[in-house]
Structure formats: structure tokens, C-alpha cells
Design a protein around this motif. Structure first.
Motif, PDB file in Angstrom:
ATOM      1  N   LEU A  40      55.502  24.421  18.588  1.00 18.23           N
ATOM      2  CA  LEU A  40      54.318  23.743  19.124  1.00 18.23           C
ATOM      3  C   LEU A  40      54.500  23.438  20.603  1.00 18.23           C
ATOM      4  N   ARG A  41      53.618  24.022  21.393  1.00 19.04           N
ATOM      5  CA  ARG A  41      53.537  23.660  22.811  1.00 19.04           C
ATOM      6  C   ARG A  41      52.439  22.624  22.959  1.00 19.04           C
ATOM      7  N   TRP A  42      52.745  21.556  23.651  1.00 17.50           N
ATOM      8  CA  TRP A  42      51.782  20.465  23.774  1.00 17.50           C
ATOM      9  C   TRP A  42      50.601  20.835  24.658  1.00 17.50           C
ATOM     10  N   ASP A  43      50.758  21.856  25.498  1.00 16.05           N
ATOM     11  CA  ASP A  43      49.679  22.234  26.404  1.00 16.05           C
ATOM     12  C   ASP A  43      48.800  23.351  25.841  1.00 16.05           C
ATOM     13  N   VAL A  44      49.063  23.754  24.599  1.00 15.89           N
ATOM     14  CA  VAL A  44      48.294  24.828  23.975  1.00 15.89           C
ATOM     15  C   VAL A  44      47.692  24.315  22.674  1.00 15.89           C
ATOM     16  N   PRO A  45      46.372  24.195  22.574  1.00 15.37           N
ATOM     17  CA  PRO A  45      45.757  23.745  21.325  1.00 15.37           C
ATOM     18  C   PRO A  45      46.135  24.638  20.150  1.00 15.37           C
ATOM     19  N   THR A  46      46.427  24.015  19.007  1.00 10.35           N
ATOM     20  CA  THR A  46      46.819  24.734  17.794  1.00 10.35           C
ATOM     21  C   THR A  46      45.990  24.204  16.634  1.00 10.35           C
ATOM     22  N   PRO A  47      44.732  24.631  16.527  1.00 14.07           N
ATOM     23  CA  PRO A  47      43.850  24.080  15.487  1.00 14.07           C
ATOM     24  C   PRO A  47      44.385  24.267  14.072  1.00 14.07           C
ATOM     25  N   SER A  48      45.137  25.348  13.837  1.00 22.90           N
ATOM     26  CA  SER A  48      45.638  25.607  12.483  1.00 22.90           C
ATOM     27  C   SER A  48      46.641  24.571  12.010  1.00 22.90           C
ATOM     28  N   LEU A  49      47.178  23.778  12.932  1.00 21.13           N
ATOM     29  CA  LEU A  49      48.144  22.749  12.549  1.00 21.13           C
ATOM     30  C   LEU A  49      47.487  21.646  11.730  1.00 21.13           C
ATOM     31  N   GLY A  50      46.221  21.376  11.988  1.00 23.32           N
ATOM     32  CA  GLY A  50      45.494  20.373  11.214  1.00 23.32           C
ATOM     33  C   GLY A  50      45.705  18.956  11.701  1.00 23.32           C
ATOM     34  N   HIS A  51      45.399  18.004  10.833  1.00 22.24           N
ATOM     35  CA  HIS A  51      45.460  16.578  11.167  1.00 22.24           C
ATOM     36  C   HIS A  51      46.498  15.865  10.313  1.00 22.24           C
ATOM     37  N   PHE A  52      46.983  14.742  10.848  1.00 26.93           N
ATOM     38  CA  PHE A  52      48.085  14.029  10.206  1.00 26.93           C
ATOM     39  C   PHE A  52      47.774  12.538  10.120  1.00 26.93           C
ATOM     40  N   ASP A  53      48.346  11.912   9.098  1.00 30.97           N
ATOM     41  CA  ASP A  53      48.205  10.471   8.904  1.00 30.97           C
ATOM     42  C   ASP A  53      49.220   9.682   9.712  1.00 30.97           C
ATOM     43  N   LEU A  54      50.334  10.327  10.036  1.00 26.99           N
ATOM     44  CA  LEU A  54      51.408   9.682  10.793  1.00 26.99           C
ATOM     45  C   LEU A  54      52.016  10.710  11.738  1.00 26.99           C
ATOM     46  N   ILE A  55      52.106  10.359  13.020  1.00 29.26           N
ATOM     47  CA  ILE A  55      52.747  11.208  14.029  1.00 29.26           C
ATOM     48  C   ILE A  55      53.919  10.430  14.604  1.00 29.26           C
ATOM     49  N   ILE A  56      55.100  11.049  14.629  1.00 31.07           N
ATOM     50  CA  ILE A  56      56.306  10.372  15.086  1.00 31.07           C
ATOM     51  C   ILE A  56      56.966  11.181  16.203  1.00 31.07           C
ATOM     52  N   ALA A  57      57.708  10.481  17.063  1.00 31.71           N
ATOM     53  CA  ALA A  57      58.414  11.161  18.148  1.00 31.71           C
ATOM     54  C   ALA A  57      59.458  10.217  18.721  1.00 31.71           C
ATOM     55  N   SER A  58      60.483  10.797  19.341  1.00 31.31           N
ATOM     56  CA  SER A  58      61.510   9.984  19.999  1.00 31.31           C
ATOM     57  C   SER A  58      61.868  10.609  21.341  1.00 31.31           C
ATOM     58  N   ASP A  59      62.020   9.744  22.357  1.00 35.68           N
ATOM     59  CA  ASP A  59      62.489  10.176  23.675  1.00 35.68           C
ATOM     60  C   ASP A  59      61.641  11.313  24.241  1.00 35.68           C
ATOM     61  N   VAL A  60      60.328  11.142  24.212  1.00 35.51           N
ATOM     62  CA  VAL A  60      59.442  12.226  24.633  1.00 35.51           C
ATOM     63  C   VAL A  60      58.626  11.879  25.879  1.00 35.51           C
ATOM     64  N   LEU A  61      59.007  10.822  26.579  1.00 39.00           N
ATOM     65  CA  LEU A  61      58.225  10.380  27.732  1.00 39.00           C
ATOM     66  C   LEU A  61      59.086  10.291  28.993  1.00 39.00           C
ATOM     67  N   TYR A  62      60.086  11.163  29.095  1.00 40.41           N
ATOM     68  CA  TYR A  62      61.022  11.053  30.220  1.00 40.41           C
ATOM     69  C   TYR A  62      60.564  11.828  31.447  1.00 40.41           C
TER      70      TYR A  62
END
Length: 216
Positions: free
Chosen positions: A124-146
């Protein structure tokens, strides 16, 4: 392995041992076909996916307590994938994602090391829309704002893939871009609650870790 070296590391989460294959150090690099370069991954960034970072340990600890019942969960920038492995062990419906070309093979290898089924994975590239991925109830991430651009890129992923009542959980060591991300998620209707969490199995209240919890 050809091109780079690895080592084995043990991490304890919830009284259980996780055996993980990680890169030997932060100087590892190999990109013989230029795949990483085409994705925008520089030699200095190449090894970052293959390390276990404090924020990643914190997210894994948080995944011991998060509600998983009936929820579809997405981990962004999973790297070695410790948090997704914890969720997999709990029987969660989790999809791990990253853009590094080696993440999927490391994640599969580490699942096997811990006698777990392979975690579902999406490049998954964050700058490329991926509609097939769908929607989620919970999205998690760590150390992604550096990095400066990561706040709006991450906010864009949340906007495209968060369900209407979704929750977003982010662990961060205190980067300067959190404030920008907070404002962008507020514009999407999310309210921020900063929660104290244990950094490891030995941490006691008041916990040292800080978990950013966004809810609509």
C-alpha cells in the motif's frame, strides 16, 4: 540472506514470546532491481522497516487490550509486523500493509516463526488510492509521522479507508507532525483522546507509553 544480513530477536508481549527475524542493523541496504528507488525509498530509509522500534512495541502492547470482536482492522506501515502478529494470535480480522518490497516476506517468515497463520498483507502506497482495499473499523499505526508529508498522506488514507464509525490508534514518540495530523483528523470528525499504555510487560501505572486514540 543475499544483499543484507539479519538476526533473530525475542520480544515479550502479554507474557508470550515472539521470535522475529529483523535486519542486523540500520546500515543494511540492497536494491538490485531498483524497486525501492522507484517507490521513493532512499538508501537511508531502506532498513527502517526491518527494525523493532519503541512505538512498535507500544502498539503491540495496546493490541492486547483493543476490542477485536466483529472489527476489520488495518495496520499501516507495519514493517516487521509485531502488532499484526499479536492481533493474528488473538484471532482478529487484520490486514497488514506497507510499501517496502521486503515487508511481505519478512511478515510471512515471522508468522511461521511463531506458529501463526500468514497475516493477510497488502502492498500500500499512501499516495495512490486503492479502492479494492475497502473500509475498516479500526486503523492502527506506529511511528508513521516522522516526515513532514506523512501527516497529510496518512490522513488521506484514513479518509479513504475508515468506516463511518471507525477508530484510529497511533503510537508516536513525540514527532513534531502530530499536531498537523490531529488537525486533519479533526476536520474529518475525529476527536483525540491520549491514553497511557504500558511500554512493555514490566511497565506499571502510570504507564510510560502514550497512545493517540481518534474516534468519531
Amino acid at each position: 540472506m543475499p544483499g543484507y544480513s539479519t538476526r533473530s530477536e525475542k520480544v515479550y508481549v502479554g507474557g508470550l514470546t515472539y521470535r522475529l527475524r529483523v535486519l542486523s542493523d540500520k546500515q543494511q541496504f540492497t536494491d538490485p532491481d531498483g524497486h525501492a528507488r522507484r517507490l521513493g525509498i532512499s538508501p537511508a530509509q531502506w532498513s527502517l522497516f526491518g527494525q523493532i522500534w519503541p512505538s512498535g512495541r507500544l502498539l503491540a502492547q495496546a493490541m492486547l487490550r483493543v476490542d477485536i470482536a466483529g472489527r476489520r482492522i488495518l495496520e499501516l506501515g507495519c514493517g516487521i509486523g509485531l502488532a499484526s502478529l499479536v492481533l493474528q494470535r488473538r484471532g482478529a480480522n487484520v490486514v497488514a500493509s506497507d510499501m517496502h518490497p521486503l515487508t511481505e516476506s519478512f511478515l510471512a517468515y515471522n508468522a511461521a516463526l511463531n506458529a501463526l497463520p500468514v497475516v493477510r498483507y497488502r502492498a500500500l502506497r499512501w499516495d495512490v488510492p486503492t479502492p479494492s482495499l475497502g473500509h475498516f473499523d479500526l486503523i492502527i499505526a506506529s511511528d508513521v509521522l516522522y516526515e513532514r508529508d506523512q501527516a497529510w498522506l496518512l490522513a488521506g488514507v484514513v479518509e479513504r479507508h475508515a468506516d463511518r464509525k471507525a477508530e484510529v490508534l497511533v503510537t508516536d514518540p513525540g514527532s513534531g507532525h502530530c499536531a498537523d495530523f490531529n488537525r486533519m483528523l479533526a476536520a474529518q470528525g475525529f476527536a483525540l483522546d491520549e491514553v497511557r499504555c504500558p511500554m512493555d510487560d514490566n511497565d506499571v501505572p502510570p504507564y510510560r507509553g502514550r497512545l493517540l486514540r481518534y474516534q468519531r
